[in-house]
Each structure stands twice: as structure tokens, then as C-alpha cells.
Design a protein around this motif. Structure first.
Motif, PDB file in Angstrom:
ATOM      1  N   ALA A  53       0.849  -1.191   0.000  1.00 19.50           N
ATOM      2  CA  ALA A  53       0.000   0.000   0.000  1.00 19.50           C
ATOM      3  C   ALA A  53       0.887   1.245   0.000  1.00 19.50           C
ATOM      4  CB  ALA A  53      -0.911  -0.004   1.214  1.00 19.50           C
ATOM      5  N   LEU A  54       0.435   2.267  -0.682  1.00 18.66           N
ATOM      6  CA  LEU A  54       1.181   3.522  -0.764  1.00 18.66           C
ATOM      7  C   LEU A  54       0.772   4.443   0.375  1.00 18.66           C
ATOM      8  CD1 LEU A  54       0.505   3.937  -4.550  1.00 18.66           C
ATOM      9  CD2 LEU A  54       2.738   3.475  -3.550  1.00 18.66           C
ATOM     10  N   ASN A  55       1.756   4.898   1.138  1.00 21.52           N
ATOM     11  CA  ASN A  55       1.409   5.875   2.168  1.00 21.52           C
ATOM     12  C   ASN A  55       1.534   7.283   1.588  1.00 21.52           C
ATOM     13  OD1 ASN A  55       4.089   6.934   2.497  1.00 21.52           O
ATOM     14  ND2 ASN A  55       4.600   5.206   3.815  1.00 21.52           N
ATOM     15  N   GLN A  56       1.115   8.255   2.335  1.00 24.16           N
ATOM     16  CA  GLN A  56       1.056   9.639   1.867  1.00 24.16           C
ATOM     17  C   GLN A  56       2.417  10.151   1.407  1.00 24.16           C
ATOM     18  OE1 GLN A  56      -0.894  12.267   4.609  1.00 24.16           O
ATOM     19  NE2 GLN A  56      -0.036  14.087   3.674  1.00 24.16           N
ATOM     20  N   ASP A  57       3.465   9.885   2.192  1.00 24.59           N
ATOM     21  CA  ASP A  57       4.799  10.369   1.832  1.00 24.59           C
ATOM     22  C   ASP A  57       5.269   9.788   0.494  1.00 24.59           C
ATOM     23  OD1 ASP A  57       4.936  11.879   4.151  1.00 24.59           O
ATOM     24  OD2 ASP A  57       6.032  10.332   5.272  1.00 24.59           O
ATOM     25  N   VAL A  58       5.029   8.498   0.314  1.00 28.96           N
ATOM     26  CA  VAL A  58       5.438   7.829  -0.923  1.00 28.96           C
ATOM     27  C   VAL A  58       4.649   8.391  -2.102  1.00 28.96           C
ATOM     28  CG1 VAL A  58       5.463   5.617  -2.158  1.00 28.96           C
ATOM     29  CG2 VAL A  58       6.241   5.730   0.218  1.00 28.96           C
ATOM     30  N   LEU A  59       3.361   8.588  -1.913  1.00 27.20           N
ATOM     31  CA  LEU A  59       2.529   9.141  -2.980  1.00 27.20           C
ATOM     32  C   LEU A  59       3.047  10.495  -3.450  1.00 27.20           C
ATOM     33  CD1 LEU A  59      -1.085   8.229  -1.859  1.00 27.20           C
ATOM     34  CD2 LEU A  59      -0.003   7.617  -4.023  1.00 27.20           C
ATOM     35  N   PHE A  60       3.369  11.367  -2.511  1.00 27.80           N
ATOM     36  CA  PHE A  60       3.866  12.694  -2.878  1.00 27.80           C
ATOM     37  C   PHE A  60       5.241  12.609  -3.549  1.00 27.80           C
ATOM     38  CE2 PHE A  60       0.527  14.135  -0.011  1.00 27.80           C
ATOM     39  CZ  PHE A  60      -0.006  15.186  -0.746  1.00 27.80           C
ATOM     40  N   SER A  61       6.095  11.705  -3.058  1.00 27.00           N
ATOM     41  CA  SER A  61       7.417  11.523  -3.676  1.00 27.00           C
ATOM     42  C   SER A  61       7.284  10.999  -5.105  1.00 27.00           C
ATOM     43  CB  SER A  61       8.258  10.546  -2.859  1.00 27.00           C
ATOM     44  OG  SER A  61       8.550  11.082  -1.595  1.00 27.00           O
ATOM     45  N   LEU A  62       6.393  10.015  -5.305  1.00 23.31           N
ATOM     46  CA  LEU A  62       6.171   9.459  -6.637  1.00 23.31           C
ATOM     47  C   LEU A  62       5.600  10.511  -7.587  1.00 23.31           C
ATOM     48  CD1 LEU A  62       4.744   5.949  -5.718  1.00 23.31           C
ATOM     49  CD2 LEU A  62       6.808   6.374  -7.083  1.00 23.31           C
ATOM     50  N   ALA A  63       4.630  11.271  -7.091  1.00 26.40           N
ATOM     51  CA  ALA A  63       4.013  12.310  -7.919  1.00 26.40           C
ATOM     52  C   ALA A  63       5.063  13.322  -8.373  1.00 26.40           C
ATOM     53  CB  ALA A  63       2.885  12.996  -7.159  1.00 26.40           C
ATOM     54  N   GLU A  64       5.926  13.721  -7.467  1.00 27.12           N
ATOM     55  CA  GLU A  64       6.967  14.686  -7.814  1.00 27.12           C
ATOM     56  C   GLU A  64       7.959  14.083  -8.807  1.00 27.12           C
ATOM     57  OE1 GLU A  64      10.542  17.187  -5.650  1.00 27.12           O
ATOM     58  OE2 GLU A  64       8.795  16.627  -4.456  1.00 27.12           O
ATOM     59  N   ALA A  65       8.414  12.845  -8.534  1.00 26.19           N
ATOM     60  CA  ALA A  65       9.402  12.201  -9.399  1.00 26.19           C
ATOM     61  C   ALA A  65       8.851  11.932 -10.798  1.00 26.19           C
ATOM     62  CB  ALA A  65       9.873  10.889  -8.768  1.00 26.19           C
ATOM     63  N   LEU A  66       7.563  11.623 -10.886  1.00 27.98           N
ATOM     64  CA  LEU A  66       6.958  11.284 -12.175  1.00 27.98           C
ATOM     65  C   LEU A  66       6.262  12.472 -12.838  1.00 27.98           C
ATOM     66  CD1 LEU A  66       5.542   7.806 -11.104  1.00 27.98           C
ATOM     67  CD2 LEU A  66       7.537   8.248 -12.571  1.00 27.98           C
ATOM     68  N   ASP A  67       6.289  13.603 -12.146  1.00 25.85           N
ATOM     69  CA  ASP A  67       5.706  14.847 -12.667  1.00 25.85           C
ATOM     70  C   ASP A  67       4.209  14.689 -12.972  1.00 25.85           C
ATOM     71  OD1 ASP A  67       5.894  17.552 -13.316  1.00 25.85           O
ATOM     72  OD2 ASP A  67       6.211  17.103 -15.443  1.00 25.85           O
ATOM     73  N   VAL A  68       3.489  14.122 -11.981  1.00 30.43           N
ATOM     74  CA  VAL A  68       2.039  13.968 -12.086  1.00 30.43           C
ATOM     75  C   VAL A  68       1.417  14.437 -10.773  1.00 30.43           C
ATOM     76  CG1 VAL A  68       2.151  12.021 -13.701  1.00 30.43           C
ATOM     77  CG2 VAL A  68       2.068  11.563 -11.237  1.00 30.43           C
ATOM     78  N   LYS A  69       0.088  14.539 -10.751  1.00 28.55           N
ATOM     79  CA  LYS A  69      -0.614  14.881  -9.507  1.00 28.55           C
ATOM     80  C   LYS A  69      -0.886  13.592  -8.727  1.00 28.55           C
ATOM     81  CE  LYS A  69      -3.648  16.724 -12.017  1.00 28.55           C
ATOM     82  NZ  LYS A  69      -4.817  17.184 -12.668  1.00 28.55           N
ATOM     83  N   VAL A  70      -0.968  13.691  -7.430  1.00 28.26           N
ATOM     84  CA  VAL A  70      -1.275  12.536  -6.589  1.00 28.26           C
ATOM     85  C   VAL A  70      -2.584  11.895  -7.035  1.00 28.26           C
ATOM     86  CG1 VAL A  70      -1.889  11.796  -4.241  1.00 28.26           C
ATOM     87  CG2 VAL A  70       0.048  13.335  -4.584  1.00 28.26           C
ATOM     88  N   ASP A  71      -3.555  12.728  -7.404  1.00 24.77           N
ATOM     89  CA  ASP A  71      -4.856  12.225  -7.866  1.00 24.77           C
ATOM     90  C   ASP A  71      -4.736  11.329  -9.092  1.00 24.77           C
ATOM     91  OD1 ASP A  71      -6.004  13.684  -5.863  1.00 24.77           O
ATOM     92  OD2 ASP A  71      -6.875  15.207  -7.169  1.00 24.77           O
ATOM     93  N   ASP A  72      -3.672  11.515  -9.875  1.00 21.60           N
ATOM     94  CA  ASP A  72      -3.508  10.720 -11.098  1.00 21.60           C
ATOM     95  C   ASP A  72      -3.283   9.237 -10.825  1.00 21.60           C
ATOM     96  OD1 ASP A  72      -3.827  13.008 -12.625  1.00 21.60           O
ATOM     97  OD2 ASP A  72      -1.664  13.360 -12.818  1.00 21.60           O
ATOM     98  N   PHE A  73      -2.943   8.880  -9.598  1.00 19.94           N
ATOM     99  CA  PHE A  73      -2.727   7.476  -9.243  1.00 19.94           C
ATOM    100  C   PHE A  73      -4.034   6.740  -8.938  1.00 19.94           C
ATOM    101  CE2 PHE A  73       1.405   9.369  -7.864  1.00 19.94           C
ATOM    102  CZ  PHE A  73       2.201   8.716  -8.795  1.00 19.94           C
ATOM    103  N   PHE A  74      -5.135   7.477  -8.889  1.00 27.34           N
ATOM    104  CA  PHE A  74      -6.400   6.875  -8.461  1.00 27.34           C
ATOM    105  C   PHE A  74      -7.500   7.088  -9.488  1.00 27.34           C
ATOM    106  CE2 PHE A  74      -3.950   8.081  -4.732  1.00 27.34           C
ATOM    107  CZ  PHE A  74      -3.828   6.837  -4.120  1.00 27.34           C
ATOM    108  N   PRO A  75      -8.486   6.177  -9.489  1.00 27.68           N
ATOM    109  CA  PRO A  75      -9.622   6.354 -10.416  1.00 27.68           C
ATOM    110  C   PRO A  75     -10.393   7.623 -10.081  1.00 27.68           C
ATOM    111  CG  PRO A  75      -9.837   4.303  -9.146  1.00 27.68           C
ATOM    112  CD  PRO A  75      -8.602   4.990  -8.680  1.00 27.68           C
ATOM    113  N   GLN A  76     -11.065   8.173 -11.079  1.00 29.73           N
ATOM    114  CA  GLN A  76     -11.847   9.400 -10.895  1.00 29.73           C
ATOM    115  C   GLN A  76     -12.931   9.246  -9.840  1.00 29.73           C
ATOM    116  OE1 GLN A  76     -11.502  12.431 -12.578  1.00 29.73           O
ATOM    117  NE2 GLN A  76      -9.581  11.633 -13.348  1.00 29.73           N
ATOM    118  N   LYS A  77     -13.695   8.164  -9.925  1.00 31.22           N
ATOM    119  CA  LYS A  77     -14.826   7.931  -9.027  1.00 31.22           C
ATOM    120  C   LYS A  77     -14.640   6.600  -8.330  1.00 31.22           C
ATOM    121  CE  LYS A  77     -19.479   9.465 -10.103  1.00 31.22           C
ATOM    122  NZ  LYS A  77     -20.593   9.288 -11.010  1.00 31.22           N
ATOM    123  N   VAL A  78     -14.607   6.602  -7.001  1.00 34.39           N
ATOM    124  CA  VAL A  78     -14.381   5.352  -6.293  1.00 34.39           C
ATOM    125  C   VAL A  78     -15.313   5.221  -5.104  1.00 34.39           C
ATOM    126  CG1 VAL A  78     -12.678   3.966  -5.053  1.00 34.39           C
ATOM    127  CG2 VAL A  78     -11.936   5.432  -6.890  1.00 34.39           C
TER     128      VAL A  78
END
Length: 136
Positions: A53-78
Motif C-alpha cells: 500500500a502507498l502511504n502519503q509520503d510515498v505518494l507525494f514523492s512518486l508524484a513529484e518524481a513522475l511529474d504527475v498529480k497525486v490524484d492521477d494514481f487513483f480512479p476518478q470515481k471510487v
């Protein structure tokens, strides 16, 4: 496994597939991405497979490294009952895990040269025919 466990597993797989997609778009290896966020390539692999599972810190690090928004890792409607629809497939009988396996298989097939690809495809076709015969 209860509904909450299924939901979390499916969400991890969905996010993992997105990580892999964004990493490949940036032409990064798992090792390179791992270095960017201070994680091992093994850990990146486990994120991509949805095993961790991705925790908050990892999500933000991945988003920055991949130049995407954190929201981009998740479906639009869940919601607990709609994640399978959120990862939409044309065949409602396929699970997110099935889709991940098929995507991994397609990626592998694409990596083969023409001779290897033809050989593998003929073996898959043969396996499907055997399965169909044994099923009846």
C-alpha cells in the motif's frame, strides 16, 4: 476476503498500474525511480504490482518524481462497490488482477522478437484449445 479488503487490494493494483504507466512514460527503470524517491527497485516493483500500500509520503514523492498529480494514481470515481467499474473493462467478469496479469503478458509479448513472439502465441493458442476441450 471482505469487501474492504477487496477494495483496498483493487485500489493498490490500480495505483500500481498507474505508477508503472507513468514510470514508463518518463522512460525510467524501477531502479532509477527507486533512487529518485529513496526506495529499492524491489519496493518499486511491489508498488507496481499492488503488493504494498502507498502511504502519503510515498505518494507525494512518486508524484513529484513522475511529474504527475497525486490524484492521477487513483480512479476518478471510487466507492467500495464501484472500483471494478472505475478501472473499467469491456468484460465485467475480469478482475483488476486479471487485467494486471493480461497487461503484464502483453508487455512481455511486446518485448520478444518476432520468432519468439510467434512461438509463444502458438503455445498460448494451443493452451486455449486444450482448455476449451477439457471444459466441455
Amino acid at each position: 476476503m471482505n469487501t474492504k479488503d477487496n477494495f483496498e487490494r483493487d485500489l493498490n493494483i490500480f495505483a500500481g498500474n498507474k505508477i508503472k504507466e507513468f514510470r514508463k512514460k518518463k522512460k525510467l527503470t524501477q531502479k532509477q525511480l527507486g533512487k529518485l524517491i529513496d526506495k529499492s527497485d524491489n519496493t518499486i516493483s511491489n508498488y507496481e504490482k499492488g503488493l504494498i500500500a502507498l502511504n502519503q509520503d510515498v505518494l507525494f514523492s512518486l508524484a513529484e518524481a513522475l511529474d504527475v498529480k497525486v490524484d492521477d494514481f487513483f480512479p476518478q470515481k471510487v466507492s467500495a462497490g464501484s472500483l471494478h467499474q472505475a478501472v473499467a473493462t469491456t468484460d465485467e467478469n475480469l478482475t483488476v488482477g486479471d487485467m494486471a496479469f493480461l497487461k503484464e503478458l502483453m508487455d512481455y509479448i511486446k518485448s520478444l522478437d518476432e520468432t519468439e513472439r510467434r512461438y509463444l502465441m502458438s503455445n498460448i493458442e494451443m493452451a486455449v484449445e486444450i482448455f476449451k476441450k477439457n471444459r466441455n
